[in-house]
Design an enzyme around this catalytic site. Sequence first.
Site, PDB file in Angstrom:
ATOM      1  N   TYR A  49       0.816  -1.215   0.000  1.00  0.00           N
ATOM      2  CA  TYR A  49       0.000   0.000   0.000  1.00  0.00           C
ATOM      3  C   TYR A  49       0.855   1.274   0.000  1.00  0.00           C
ATOM      4  O   TYR A  49       0.395   2.324   0.436  1.00  0.00           O
ATOM      5  CB  TYR A  49      -0.942  -0.002   1.203  1.00  0.00           C
ATOM      6  CG  TYR A  49      -2.167  -0.881   1.022  1.00  0.00           C
ATOM      7  CD1 TYR A  49      -3.019  -0.712  -0.074  1.00  0.00           C
ATOM      8  CD2 TYR A  49      -2.499  -1.872   1.951  1.00  0.00           C
ATOM      9  CE1 TYR A  49      -4.156  -1.508  -0.243  1.00  0.00           C
ATOM     10  CE2 TYR A  49      -3.632  -2.664   1.790  1.00  0.00           C
ATOM     11  CZ  TYR A  49      -4.451  -2.474   0.689  1.00  0.00           C
ATOM     12  OH  TYR A  49      -5.578  -3.259   0.525  1.00  0.00           O
ATOM     13  N   ASN A 112     -13.757  -3.474   3.121  1.00  0.00           N
ATOM     14  CA  ASN A 112     -14.353  -3.681   1.795  1.00  0.00           C
ATOM     15  C   ASN A 112     -13.988  -5.005   1.125  1.00  0.00           C
ATOM     16  O   ASN A 112     -14.052  -5.149  -0.098  1.00  0.00           O
ATOM     17  CB  ASN A 112     -14.079  -2.475   0.883  1.00  0.00           C
ATOM     18  CG  ASN A 112     -12.600  -2.237   0.635  1.00  0.00           C
ATOM     19  OD1 ASN A 112     -11.762  -3.023   1.066  1.00  0.00           O
ATOM     20  ND2 ASN A 112     -12.283  -1.169  -0.075  1.00  0.00           N
ATOM     21  N   HIS A 115      -9.272  -6.931  -2.411  1.00  0.00           N
ATOM     22  CA  HIS A 115      -8.322  -6.062  -3.111  1.00  0.00           C
ATOM     23  C   HIS A 115      -8.136  -6.586  -4.528  1.00  0.00           C
ATOM     24  O   HIS A 115      -8.117  -7.790  -4.752  1.00  0.00           O
ATOM     25  CB  HIS A 115      -6.953  -6.061  -2.419  1.00  0.00           C
ATOM     26  CG  HIS A 115      -5.884  -5.416  -3.260  1.00  0.00           C
ATOM     27  ND1 HIS A 115      -5.687  -4.053  -3.283  1.00  0.00           N
ATOM     28  CD2 HIS A 115      -5.024  -5.941  -4.175  1.00  0.00           C
ATOM     29  CE1 HIS A 115      -4.719  -3.780  -4.156  1.00  0.00           C
ATOM     30  NE2 HIS A 115      -4.300  -4.906  -4.711  1.00  0.00           N
ATOM     31  N   GLU A 126       2.369  -6.105  -7.820  1.00  0.00           N
ATOM     32  CA  GLU A 126       1.747  -6.815  -6.701  1.00  0.00           C
ATOM     33  C   GLU A 126       1.925  -8.329  -6.815  1.00  0.00           C
ATOM     34  O   GLU A 126       2.147  -9.014  -5.821  1.00  0.00           O
ATOM     35  CB  GLU A 126       0.265  -6.425  -6.604  1.00  0.00           C
ATOM     36  CG  GLU A 126       0.113  -4.964  -6.192  1.00  0.00           C
ATOM     37  CD  GLU A 126      -1.308  -4.421  -6.357  1.00  0.00           C
ATOM     38  OE1 GLU A 126      -2.218  -5.196  -6.739  1.00  0.00           O
ATOM     39  OE2 GLU A 126      -1.502  -3.217  -6.103  1.00  0.00           O
TER      40      GLU A 126
HETATM   41  P1  DAT Z   1      -8.989   0.152  -3.935  1.00  0.00           P
HETATM   42  O1  DAT Z   1      -8.875  -0.885  -2.850  1.00  0.00           O
HETATM   43  O2  DAT Z   1     -10.382   0.191  -4.504  1.00  0.00           O
HETATM   44  O3  DAT Z   1      -7.932   0.014  -4.987  1.00  0.00           O
HETATM   45  P2  DAT Z   1      -7.502   2.438  -2.932  1.00  0.00           P
HETATM   46  O4  DAT Z   1      -6.300   1.867  -3.615  1.00  0.00           O
HETATM   47  O5  DAT Z   1      -7.828   3.860  -3.208  1.00  0.00           O
HETATM   48  O6  DAT Z   1      -8.805   1.580  -3.247  1.00  0.00           O
HETATM   49  O7  DAT Z   1      -7.338   2.288  -1.361  1.00  0.00           O
HETATM   50  C1  DAT Z   1      -6.802   1.102  -0.799  1.00  0.00           C
HETATM   51  C2  DAT Z   1      -7.614   0.739   0.401  1.00  0.00           C
HETATM   52  O8  DAT Z   1      -7.466   1.743   1.392  1.00  0.00           O
HETATM   53  C3  DAT Z   1      -9.118   0.636   0.163  1.00  0.00           C
HETATM   54  O9  DAT Z   1      -9.506  -0.629  -0.327  1.00  0.00           O
HETATM   55  C4  DAT Z   1      -9.672   0.905   1.524  1.00  0.00           C
HETATM   56  C5  DAT Z   1      -8.688   1.914   2.102  1.00  0.00           C
HETATM   57  N1  DAT Z   1      -9.159   3.287   1.885  1.00  0.00           N
HETATM   58  C6  DAT Z   1      -9.127   3.974   0.734  1.00  0.00           C
HETATM   59  N2  DAT Z   1      -9.633   5.203   0.875  1.00  0.00           N
HETATM   60  C7  DAT Z   1      -9.992   5.299   2.182  1.00  0.00           C
HETATM   61  C8  DAT Z   1     -10.583   6.303   2.983  1.00  0.00           C
HETATM   62  N3  DAT Z   1     -10.914   7.499   2.470  1.00  0.00           N
HETATM   63  N4  DAT Z   1     -10.826   6.024   4.288  1.00  0.00           N
HETATM   64  C9  DAT Z   1     -10.504   4.827   4.814  1.00  0.00           C
HETATM   65  N5  DAT Z   1      -9.938   3.826   4.125  1.00  0.00           N
HETATM   66  C10 DAT Z   1      -9.693   4.050   2.827  1.00  0.00           C
HETATM   67 MG    MG Z   2      -5.898   0.388  -4.979  1.00  0.00          MG
END
Ligand code: DAT
Ligand code: MG
Length: 149
Positions: A49, A112, A115, A126
């Site tokens: 991440y 959620n 991933h 990844e």
């Molecule tokens: P995704 O998992 O859809 O690729 P991302 O890469 O933007 O989404 O974010 C990685 C993860 O981080 C996501 O699955 C859940 C967490 N996350 C993202 N935005 C967030 C937020 N605003 N508040 C809390 N957790 C968040």
């Molecule tokens: Mg992502």
Amino acid sequence: MERTFIMVKPDGVQRGLVGEIISRFEKRGFKLVGLKLMQISRELAETHYGEHKGKPFFEGLVNFITSGPVVAMVWEGKEVIATAREMMGATNPLKAQPGTIRGTYGIDVGRNVIHGSDSPESAQREIALFFKEEELLSYDKTLDTWIYE
Ligand code: DAT
Ligand code: MG
């Protein structure tokens, strides 16, 4: 053929959604080429991440993803990277379309369920982060002639 990295997060494992999620990808026609149950280290979580480092939710995200076993997978197929993202639904489950994985099983963004890599570059990165070359199998599925024209 593309490959993508998919992971059932600790909430998905605890809630018994592993079979359901694998089943959706199988039924869609994609091919499973790598699979393992594992507990992610802090170091791996922070690398995985890395793009979110410094954001307010980063610490909570790392704590959550390391809090229990996850199921890491690599799925293969035509346009599987973008298609998996569509099957998952929006990051915030409350905004995810009904019928998507997150839109069916989730409420809060920090829980959620799944991933999935968001681009060919992140898929490559990844997959290499979670799997050794020899853990990914190449094999034929006879059913493919009924899935691809
Ligand atoms: P995704 O998992 O859809 O690729 P991302 O890469 O933007 O989404 O974010 C990685 C993860 O981080 C996501 O699955 C859940 C967490 N996350 C993202 N935005 C967030 C937020 N605003 N508040 C809390 N957790 C968040
Ligand atoms: Mg992502």
